[in-house]
Design a protein around this motif. Structure first.
Motif, PDB file in Angstrom:
ATOM      1  N   ILE A  50      19.427   0.311  -2.784  1.00 12.36           N
ATOM      2  CA  ILE A  50      19.725   1.732  -3.227  1.00 12.36           C
ATOM      3  C   ILE A  50      18.585   2.470  -4.186  1.00 12.36           C
ATOM      4  CG2 ILE A  50      22.313   1.973  -2.749  1.00 12.36           C
ATOM      5  CD1 ILE A  50      22.713   1.246  -5.570  1.00 12.36           C
ATOM      6  N   GLU A  51      18.535   3.634  -3.841  1.00  7.92           N
ATOM      7  CA  GLU A  51      17.683   4.370  -4.840  1.00  7.92           C
ATOM      8  C   GLU A  51      18.751   4.383  -6.237  1.00  7.92           C
ATOM      9  OE1 GLU A  51      17.600   6.756  -1.114  1.00  7.92           O
ATOM     10  OE2 GLU A  51      16.013   7.711  -2.615  1.00  7.92           O
ATOM     11  N   PRO A  52      18.147   4.248  -7.415  1.00  7.94           N
ATOM     12  CA  PRO A  52      18.925   4.584  -8.676  1.00  7.94           C
ATOM     13  C   PRO A  52      19.503   6.194  -8.353  1.00  7.94           C
ATOM     14  CG  PRO A  52      17.241   3.386  -9.253  1.00  7.94           C
ATOM     15  CD  PRO A  52      16.886   3.761  -7.670  1.00  7.94           C
ATOM     16  N   GLY A 109      20.218   7.563   2.237  1.00  6.88           N
ATOM     17  CA  GLY A 109      19.379   6.921   1.464  1.00  6.88           C
ATOM     18  C   GLY A 109      18.185   6.900   2.079  1.00  6.88           C
ATOM     19  N   TYR A 110      16.860   6.882   1.231  1.00 10.37           N
ATOM     20  CA  TYR A 110      15.372   7.110   2.072  1.00 10.37           C
ATOM     21  C   TYR A 110      14.834   5.811   1.412  1.00 10.37           C
ATOM     22  CZ  TYR A 110      11.019   8.687   3.673  1.00 10.37           C
ATOM     23  OH  TYR A 110       9.713   8.738   4.345  1.00 10.37           O
ATOM     24  N   HIS A 111      14.250   5.181   2.523  1.00  8.67           N
ATOM     25  CA  HIS A 111      13.687   3.935   1.909  1.00  8.67           C
ATOM     26  C   HIS A 111      12.463   3.778   3.057  1.00  8.67           C
ATOM     27  CE1 HIS A 111      16.829   2.794  -0.573  1.00  8.67           C
ATOM     28  NE2 HIS A 111      18.001   2.809   0.397  1.00  8.67           N
ATOM     29  N   GLY A 112      11.710   4.743   3.236  1.00 13.52           N
ATOM     30  CA  GLY A 112      10.490   4.810   4.102  1.00 13.52           C
ATOM     31  C   GLY A 112      10.485   4.697   5.531  1.00 13.52           C
ATOM     32  N   VAL A 113       9.606   4.641   6.028  1.00 18.04           N
ATOM     33  CA  VAL A 113       9.535   4.889   7.684  1.00 18.04           C
ATOM     34  C   VAL A 113       9.444   3.596   8.523  1.00 18.04           C
ATOM     35  CG1 VAL A 113       9.056   7.216   7.514  1.00 18.04           C
ATOM     36  CG2 VAL A 113       7.316   5.709   7.468  1.00 18.04           C
ATOM     37  N   ASN A 161       0.852  -1.273  -0.061  1.00 20.55           N
ATOM     38  CA  ASN A 161      -0.010   0.036  -0.118  1.00 20.55           C
ATOM     39  C   ASN A 161       0.932   1.381   0.203  1.00 20.55           C
ATOM     40  OD1 ASN A 161      -2.711  -1.385   0.586  1.00 20.55           O
ATOM     41  ND2 ASN A 161      -1.495  -2.187   2.265  1.00 20.55           N
ATOM     42  N   SER A 162       2.016   1.066   0.026  1.00 20.76           N
ATOM     43  CA  SER A 162       2.959   2.244   0.083  1.00 20.76           C
ATOM     44  C   SER A 162       4.495   2.018  -0.228  1.00 20.76           C
ATOM     45  CB  SER A 162       2.922   2.835   1.524  1.00 20.76           C
ATOM     46  OG  SER A 162       3.533   1.780   2.243  1.00 20.76           O
ATOM     47  N   GLY A 163       5.377   2.986  -0.346  1.00 18.11           N
ATOM     48  CA  GLY A 163       6.708   2.854  -0.797  1.00 18.11           C
ATOM     49  C   GLY A 163       7.447   2.158   0.536  1.00 18.11           C
ATOM     50  N   SER A 164       6.878   2.417   1.774  1.00 19.53           N
ATOM     51  CA  SER A 164       7.523   1.882   3.081  1.00 19.53           C
ATOM     52  C   SER A 164       7.111   0.491   3.077  1.00 19.53           C
ATOM     53  CB  SER A 164       7.017   2.551   4.137  1.00 19.53           C
ATOM     54  OG  SER A 164       7.269   4.050   4.339  1.00 19.53           O
ATOM     55  N   GLU A 165       6.065   0.112   2.630  1.00 21.21           N
ATOM     56  CA  GLU A 165       5.750  -1.537   2.750  1.00 21.21           C
ATOM     57  C   GLU A 165       6.506  -2.129   1.443  1.00 21.21           C
ATOM     58  OE1 GLU A 165       1.185  -1.229   4.752  1.00 21.21           O
ATOM     59  OE2 GLU A 165       1.330  -1.854   2.725  1.00 21.21           O
ATOM     60  N   PHE A 174      16.649  -2.313  -6.044  1.00 22.03           N
ATOM     61  CA  PHE A 174      16.403  -0.943  -6.607  1.00 22.03           C
ATOM     62  C   PHE A 174      15.294  -0.663  -5.711  1.00 22.03           C
ATOM     63  CE2 PHE A 174      19.090  -0.224 -10.720  1.00 22.03           C
ATOM     64  CZ  PHE A 174      20.434  -0.397 -10.010  1.00 22.03           C
ATOM     65  N   ASP A 175      15.297   0.664  -5.170  1.00 19.41           N
ATOM     66  CA  ASP A 175      14.123   1.355  -4.593  1.00 19.41           C
ATOM     67  C   ASP A 175      13.731   2.419  -5.722  1.00 19.41           C
ATOM     68  OD1 ASP A 175      12.174   2.722  -3.314  1.00 19.41           O
ATOM     69  OD2 ASP A 175      13.373   2.680  -1.688  1.00 19.41           O
ATOM     70  N   GLU A 176      12.698   1.948  -6.499  1.00 18.60           N
ATOM     71  CA  GLU A 176      12.437   2.981  -7.390  1.00 18.60           C
ATOM     72  C   GLU A 176      11.125   3.584  -7.309  1.00 18.60           C
ATOM     73  OE1 GLU A 176      13.174   3.131 -11.194  1.00 18.60           O
ATOM     74  OE2 GLU A 176      14.570   1.466 -11.510  1.00 18.60           O
ATOM     75  N   VAL A 177      10.842   3.869  -5.917  1.00 18.77           N
ATOM     76  CA  VAL A 177       9.316   4.469  -5.456  1.00 18.77           C
ATOM     77  C   VAL A 177       9.268   5.746  -5.999  1.00 18.77           C
ATOM     78  CG1 VAL A 177       8.492   5.368  -3.225  1.00 18.77           C
ATOM     79  CG2 VAL A 177       9.139   2.964  -3.324  1.00 18.77           C
ATOM     80  N   ILE A 178      10.424   6.511  -6.141  1.00 19.33           N
ATOM     81  CA  ILE A 178      10.512   7.804  -6.799  1.00 19.33           C
ATOM     82  C   ILE A 178      10.714   7.664  -8.172  1.00 19.33           C
ATOM     83  CG2 ILE A 178      11.806   9.974  -7.073  1.00 19.33           C
ATOM     84  CD1 ILE A 178      11.672  10.293  -4.035  1.00 19.33           C
ATOM     85  N   CYS A 179      11.785   6.785  -8.486  1.00 17.86           N
ATOM     86  CA  CYS A 179      12.535   6.935  -9.975  1.00 17.86           C
ATOM     87  C   CYS A 179      11.365   6.371 -11.025  1.00 17.86           C
ATOM     88  CB  CYS A 179      13.718   6.077 -10.176  1.00 17.86           C
ATOM     89  SG  CYS A 179      14.897   7.069  -9.285  1.00 17.86           S
ATOM     90  N   ALA A 215       5.974   2.337  -5.817  1.00 15.54           N
ATOM     91  CA  ALA A 215       4.750   2.816  -5.325  1.00 15.54           C
ATOM     92  C   ALA A 215       4.342   4.275  -6.153  1.00 15.54           C
ATOM     93  CB  ALA A 215       5.084   3.070  -3.872  1.00 15.54           C
ATOM     94  N   LYS A 216       3.894   5.272  -5.316  1.00 14.79           N
ATOM     95  CA  LYS A 216       3.877   6.487  -5.801  1.00 14.79           C
ATOM     96  C   LYS A 216       3.205   6.877  -7.196  1.00 14.79           C
ATOM     97  CE  LYS A 216       7.357   8.443  -2.722  1.00 14.79           C
ATOM     98  NZ  LYS A 216       6.828   9.493  -1.973  1.00 14.79           N
ATOM     99  N   GLY A 217       3.997   6.972  -8.162  1.00 15.51           N
ATOM    100  CA  GLY A 217       3.581   7.051  -9.615  1.00 15.51           C
ATOM    101  C   GLY A 217       2.776   5.827 -10.227  1.00 15.51           C
TER     102      GLY A 217
HETATM  103  N1  PLP Z   1      11.313   4.575  -0.936  1.00 13.59           N
HETATM  104  C1  PLP Z   1      11.571   5.744  -1.404  1.00 13.59           C
HETATM  105  C2  PLP Z   1      12.789   5.987  -2.466  1.00 13.59           C
HETATM  106  C3  PLP Z   1      10.948   6.979  -1.443  1.00 13.59           C
HETATM  107  O1  PLP Z   1      11.378   8.102  -1.891  1.00 13.59           O
HETATM  108  C4  PLP Z   1       9.854   6.836  -0.442  1.00 13.59           C
HETATM  109  C5  PLP Z   1       9.252   8.138  -0.105  1.00 13.59           C
HETATM  110  O2  PLP Z   1       9.243   9.085  -0.508  1.00 13.59           O
HETATM  111  C6  PLP Z   1       9.576   5.748   0.326  1.00 13.59           C
HETATM  112  C7  PLP Z   1      10.489   4.587  -0.147  1.00 13.59           C
HETATM  113  C8  PLP Z   1       8.438   5.540   1.288  1.00 13.59           C
HETATM  114  O3  PLP Z   1       7.048   5.578   0.545  1.00 13.59           O
HETATM  115  P1  PLP Z   1       5.989   5.775   1.267  1.00 13.59           P
HETATM  116  O4  PLP Z   1       5.798   7.237   1.747  1.00 13.59           O
HETATM  117  O5  PLP Z   1       4.815   5.686   0.386  1.00 13.59           O
HETATM  118  O6  PLP Z   1       5.874   4.863   2.514  1.00 13.59           O
END
Ligand code: PLP
Length: 433
Positions: free
Chosen positions: A215-217, A141-145, A107-111, A248-253, A277-279
Motif C-alpha cells: 500500500i501507499e501510506p 492504489g497506484y503502483h506504476g504500470v 530506474n523508476s517507481g514502476s521498477e 510501503f510504496d513511498e514513491v510519492i511519499c 523513486a521520484k524525489g
Molecule cells: N508507485 C507510486 C506510489 C507512484 O505514485 C508511482 C508514480 O506516480 C509509481 C509507483 C510509478 O512510478 P514511475 O512512473 O516512476 O514508474
C-alpha cells in the motif's frame, strides 16, 4: 530542428490527439516555475509528477550530474560496482527507518514496485514458504504500470486492456466522504474497521498463500487519500500476526512529502520493504531504490551457498549519473531543511491547508483533503481536466485526477505561491460550475 512534428512521439498517459491539437510545451524550469514555449511562467504546484521536491534547476544537482558524466559515465552493476553506489546506499540506509538497510536500485517507481514484489516472493521461497504467492493491494492504489504493479494496483483503466497477471486481492480504498469529508490531516473515522478488512481477506485466501500487502501510506494518483487514524498501525499488526510482509510504496511519499524523510517515519509504522523513486533524484535523473529490511536480505542471501542470490536487476541499476544526482539531492534536502519543511504542523503546511480549505463551499466542491503538502480538491463531476486546462492558461500547473485535482508542490513553496494557487483555483472552479 526548431519546430519538430508532434506526430511521432506516442505520449504516455496523455490524450495524444488533444495534446497535439493544443500542445502545452515546457522549455525551461527554475525554482517553483516552469517556462513555456510562449515564454510564460507557470507556477508548478505538482513538483512535476510529484518528484521535484527541491524545486527546479538546482545548480548543486546539475553540477553533480555534469561532473559525474565526465568522470565515469556508466558502470555495469552485474558483478562490478562503483563507489558512489555504495556510498549512496549507506546514506539511504541511514536515512530510512528501522532495519531498512539493504538498497536495490531501479530506474523508476514502476521498477521499484516490481523489485519489491519479487523480493517478497524470494524471501518466502528462501524460507521454505514458496506457497506464499498472492499479493494484497488496494482499490485506487497506484503502483506504476508494469504487470506486477497494475495487478496489485486498483485503478481499473490501468489494467482493463492488459489483465492482472499476478494472484492478487484488494482491500477497499479508505475514502469515506460521509464521515471524513474536508479532513485536515489524517481522517478521524473508520481506520481500524477499514484495516480489519485484511483479516477477512486472510480468512478467504489463507495466510499460507499470502506473500505481502502493498500500500501507499498516502494513496496519491488514486486521489490523495491520507490514511485514517490507526489504519496503517492496524495493517502492520495483522501482517505481523500472519507472517505477511508489508510493503510501503513511498514513491510519492518519500523524501519529505509528509514532514519527515519517509511517511513510515511520520506515521510511525515500519514496513518490511519500501519502494522509492521520484524525489530520490529530485526528478533530475531516472532512479528508484527499494529498501529492504535486514531480515528480507539475510533470508535471500542465506538460502544460496554461492552464485547469484537474487535473479533480478537492470542494466541501469545504480547508474553513476543517477547516483550523483541522488547524492546531490540528499545534500540539498538536508542543507535546506526540506524534510522538515513539510511538517504537517509547520507554518507553510498550515498556511497551505488553510488556503485550500477556504475553498469549501464553492460550487461543485464535495471534498478538500490534505496531509501536509499533498492535497486534493474533489468535485461532484469529472471536472479535473477542464480545471487543469483553465489553470494552465492562468499560469498554474495542477494535476487532474478525474473528479479531483491534486497538488504536491515543491517543498520550497512560499506563502505567495499558496495565495496565487487559491486565487486561480477559485476563479477556475467558479468558471467551470
Ligand atoms: N508507485 C507510486 C506510489 C507512484 O505514485 C508511482 C508514480 O506516480 C509509481 C509507483 C510509478 O512510478 P514511475 O512512473 O516512476 O514508474
Amino acid at each position: 530542428m526548431n519546430n519538430p512534428s508532434l506526430n511521432t512521439h506516442w505520449m504516455p498517459f496523455t490524450p495524444n490527439k488533444g495534446f497535439k491539437a493544443s500542445p502545452r510545451m515546457l522549455t525551461g524550469a527554475k525554482g517553483m516555475h516552469w517556462i513555456t514555449d510562449d515564454n510564460r511562467q507557470v507556477l508548478d504546484m505538482t513538483a512535476g509528477l510529484w518528484c521535484c521536491n527541491a524545486g527546479h534547476g538546482n545548480p548543486h544537482i546539475a553540477e553533480a550530474i555534469a561532473r559525474q558524466a565526465r568522470e565515469l559515465d556508466y558502470a555495469p552493476c552485474f558483478g562490478f560496482g562503483h563507489p558512489l553506489a555504495f556510498e549512496l546506499s549507506e546514506r539511504l540506509a541511514h536515512l530510512a527507518p528501522g532495519n531498512l538497510n539493504r538498497v536495490f536500485y531501479t530506474n523508476s517507481g514502476s521498477e521499484s514496485v516490481e523489485t519489491a514484489l519479487k523480493m517478497a516472493l524470494a524471501y518466502h521461497h528462501a524460507r521454505g514458504e514458496a506457497g506464499r504467492q498472492l499479493f494484497i493491494g488496494r482499490e485506487r492504489g497506484y503502483h506504476g504500470v508494469n504487470f506486477g504493479g497494475i495487478a496489485v494496483g486498483g485503478i481499473t483503466n490501468n489494467y482493463k486492456a492488459f489483465g492482472q497477471w499476478l494472484p492478487t486481492d484488494h482491500l477497499s480504498h479508505t475514502q469515506d466522504l460521509r464521515r471524513n469529508a474536508f479532513s485536515r490531516g489524517l481522517p478521524l473515522h473508520g481506520g481500524i474497521d477499514m484495516a480489519n478488512e485484511l483479516e477477512k481477506l486472510i480468512r478467504l485466501h489463507d495466510a499460507s498463500r499470502i506473500a505481502a500487502v502493498i500500500i501507499e501510506p498516502i494513496s496519491g494518483a488514486g486521489g490523495v487519500l491520507p490514511p485514517p487514524v490507526g489504519y496503517l498501525q492496524r495493517i502492520r499488526e495483522i501482517c505481523d500476526q500472519h507472517g505477511i510482509l508489508l510493503i510501503f510504496d513511498e514513491v510519492i511519499c518519500g523524501f519529505g512529502r509528509t514532514g519527515e524523510a519517509f511517511a513510515s517515519q511520520t506515521f510511525q509504522v515500519q514496513p518490511d520493504i519500501m519502494t522509492t523513486a521520484k524525489g530520490l533524484t529530485n526528478g533530475a535523473a531516472p532512479m528508484g531504490a527499494v529498501l529492504a529490511g535486514d531480515h528480507v536480505y539475510d533470508a535471500v542471501m542465506e538460502a544460496s551457498a554461492s552464485g547469484v542470490e537474487f535473479f533480478h536487476g537492470y542494466t541501469y541499476s545504480a547508474h553513476p549519473l543517477a547516483c550523483a544526482a541522488a547524492m546531490a539531492t540528499l545534500d540539498v534536502y538536508e542543507q535546506d531543511g526540506l524534510y522538515q519543511r513539510g511538517d504537517a504542523d509547520g507554518e507553510i503546511s498550515q498556511y497551505f491547508e488553510r488556503g485550500l480549505h477556504s475553498l469549501k463551499g464553492l460550487p461543485g466542491v464535495i471534498d478538500i483533503r490534505n496531509y501536509s503538502l499533498i492535497a486534493a480538491v474533489e468535485f461532484d463531476a469529472p471536472a479535473g481536466t477542464d480545471i487543469q486546462a483553465m489553470a494552465w492558461e492562468q499560469g498554474l500547473m495542477l494535476r487532474s485526477l478525474g473528479n479531483a485535482i491534486a497538488m504536491s508542490p515543491p517543498l520550497i513553496l512560499e506563502k505567495e505561491h499558496v495565495d496565487q494557487t487559491v486565487g486561480i483555483l477559485e476563479r477556475c472552479i467558479r468558471q467551470h460550475f
